[in-house]
Design an enzyme around this catalytic site. Sequence first.
Site, PDB file in Angstrom:
ATOM      1  N   ASP A  29       0.889  -1.166   0.000  1.00 43.67           N
ATOM      2  CA  ASP A  29       0.000   0.000   0.000  1.00 43.67           C
ATOM      3  C   ASP A  29       0.928   1.216   0.000  1.00 43.67           C
ATOM      4  O   ASP A  29       1.429   1.616   1.047  1.00 43.67           O
ATOM      5  CB  ASP A  29      -0.866  -0.033   1.263  1.00 43.67           C
TER       6      ASP A  29
ATOM      7  N   GLU B  74      -0.871  -1.303  -5.097  1.00 45.46           N
ATOM      8  CA  GLU B  74      -2.041  -0.493  -5.447  1.00 45.46           C
ATOM      9  C   GLU B  74      -1.723   0.399  -6.637  1.00 45.46           C
ATOM     10  O   GLU B  74      -0.698   1.083  -6.671  1.00 45.46           O
ATOM     11  CB  GLU B  74      -2.482   0.380  -4.266  1.00 45.46           C
TER      12      GLU B  74
ATOM     13  N   ASP C 143      -3.098   0.989   7.657  1.00 45.43           N
ATOM     14  CA  ASP C 143      -2.498   0.910   6.312  1.00 45.43           C
ATOM     15  C   ASP C 143      -1.883  -0.460   6.067  1.00 45.43           C
ATOM     16  O   ASP C 143      -1.739  -0.900   4.934  1.00 45.43           O
ATOM     17  CB  ASP C 143      -1.474   2.017   6.020  1.00 45.43           C
TER      18      ASP C 143
END
Lengths: 194, 194
Positions: free
Chosen positions: B7, B68, B141
């Site tokens: 991420d 991502e 996260d």
Amino acid sequence: MIILGVDPGLTRCGVGVIEAGAHRRLSFIHVDVVRSSPDMSQDLRLLAIYNGLVEKIETYAPDTVSIERVFAQSNRNTVLGTAQAAGLAMLAAAQRNIPVALHTPTEAKLAITGNGHAQKIQIERMVTRILNLNTMPTPADAADALALAICHALRPAGALQGGEREEHLTPAQRQWAEASKKATKRRFNADRGM
Amino acid sequence: MIILGVDPGLTRCGVGVIEAGAHRRLSFIHVDVVRSSPDMSQDLRLLAIYNGLVEKIETYAPDTVSIERVFAQSNRNTVLGTAQAAGLAMLAAAQRNIPVALHTPTEAKLAITGNGHAQKIQIERMVTRILNLNTMPTPADAADALALAICHALRPAGALQGGEREEHLTPAQRQWAEASKKATKRRFNADRGM
């Protein structure tokens, strides 16, 4: 002092190397474009650009790497690839303990032509004149990389100390300091959100 | 098959590692956040994130790195740092010949909850359930990084072949394929300008 300028891009990443001697005497050393094919996957493109930049940095052993500062307000279609290429140039320099300087396009234009809104052709002509070249550097993105290196070499002394010495600056230097302050402020605002 | 999810972020970059076994059985291996201080210069921040990601990749030797996909339409204040961190993850994988998969947040949400607009808390709960964890992974996260790894493991077979096999897909898989096609189209449009 050897300065390596980087005009970041994922398809074409301009690299220009100059030497800054005594009395701000500048001489041309090298200019090239590191490329990656849009047919490759993004990870392999980034690897190609990184490897190309590392090769240039190791060949020319610059004292400073001067990279164009990328803004989120730039062209939406290319801004992420441009930011990533700039990031790779910063990484390659940091891995070798080479200081990195970020300069905005406005700073580069001001330093080279005295006009922060100069056209591309004016930049190319002045880069050619400043470096005593017989012909304009090609391709055009390579001229931008040289402009970033020249910009760093010619930056006014006051640019490093922020606003402290502004009363001693020439009008061109003051313009520069203002552009630089504006960029720093934008960067500060951008960083706060990170 | 070991999958390492990323991420991306410049201040906090989530890393989640899972193993995908037979019959889509998934197990938890590792979760962490690689950090860089906003007080450091940007080049040193990128170096810190890169070194942290390399350490994770070398420790867990993933078969795929699932990152991502970042869009220019994302939060203006953080998008450049996020894109640069994603670029470093791609570079670190490509340097080791590890395949990279990019997944949109919508794809990850769909894969994990069946709803492309799921809330953060729903994602966290489902990640916890899918990986048979006793408590929710922290910080948040880090859960997103695990979600990206799970998303890659659970991707429908049809997702790899584009639209060819759409008639055989379940409704959830069809939703996924549509989100994936949309993302590819946006990426194509973005790449054309590069």
